[in-house]
Design an enzyme around this catalytic site. Structure first.
Site, PDB file in Angstrom:
ATOM      1  N   LEU A  14       0.853  -1.187   0.000  1.00 43.96           N
ATOM      2  CA  LEU A  14       0.000   0.000   0.000  1.00 43.96           C
ATOM      3  C   LEU A  14       0.889   1.236   0.000  1.00 43.96           C
ATOM      4  O   LEU A  14       1.059   1.932   0.988  1.00 43.96           O
ATOM      5  CB  LEU A  14      -0.924  -0.034   1.227  1.00 43.96           C
ATOM      6  CG  LEU A  14      -2.170   0.827   1.185  1.00 43.96           C
ATOM      7  CD1 LEU A  14      -2.962   0.595  -0.096  1.00 43.96           C
ATOM      8  CD2 LEU A  14      -3.047   0.535   2.376  1.00 43.96           C
ATOM      9  N   HIS A  15       1.495   1.475  -1.152  1.00 50.37           N
ATOM     10  CA  HIS A  15       2.476   2.540  -1.298  1.00 50.37           C
ATOM     11  C   HIS A  15       2.167   3.362  -2.540  1.00 50.37           C
ATOM     12  O   HIS A  15       1.738   2.813  -3.552  1.00 50.37           O
ATOM     13  CB  HIS A  15       3.871   1.908  -1.400  1.00 50.37           C
ATOM     14  CG  HIS A  15       4.973   2.888  -1.583  1.00 50.37           C
ATOM     15  ND1 HIS A  15       5.336   3.757  -0.585  1.00 50.37           N
ATOM     16  CD2 HIS A  15       5.763   3.155  -2.631  1.00 50.37           C
ATOM     17  CE1 HIS A  15       6.323   4.521  -1.029  1.00 50.37           C
ATOM     18  NE2 HIS A  15       6.607   4.163  -2.267  1.00 50.37           N
ATOM     19  N   ALA A  16       2.370   4.660  -2.484  1.00 49.63           N
ATOM     20  CA  ALA A  16       2.222   5.605  -3.589  1.00 49.63           C
ATOM     21  C   ALA A  16       0.925   5.440  -4.383  1.00 49.63           C
ATOM     22  O   ALA A  16      -0.132   5.814  -3.916  1.00 49.63           O
ATOM     23  CB  ALA A  16       3.450   5.582  -4.481  1.00 49.63           C
TER      24      ALA A  16
END
Length: 88
Positions: A14-16
């Site tokens: 759950l990044h960028a």
């Protein structure tokens, strides 16, 4: 308060970009939603910095919580976003 446990399907966690998609979906919900991991405080699901700060990796379980008359529907929609790797 309703709760859903969801495994993050995004291969990058759950990044960028995945976090931005999730936050956009959370902001569209009619009730406030929080997201957290076991052992950490839940954060506002509408805050990109808070969501990225969770550092949820692929395959990790997160906990979504909401309260209100449409909480179940909101959590279902957000669980679908997390459980599908849109980049795959």
């Amino acid at each position: 308060m309703i709760e859903r446990r969801v495994v993050v399907a995004y291969s990058v966690g759950l990044h960028a970009r995945p976090a931005a998609l999730f936050v956009k979906a959370a902001a569209a919900q009619p009730v406030p939603v929080t997201i957290g991991k076991d052992g950490s405080d839940p954060v506002d699901a509408r805050s990109i910095l808070s969501v990225i700060g969770l550092a949820a990796k692929a395959g990790e379980e997160v906990v979504l919580r909401a309260e209100g008359p449409q909480a179940g529907q909101a959590l279902d929609a957000l669980a679908d976003v997390l459980a599908t790797d849109h980049d795959a």
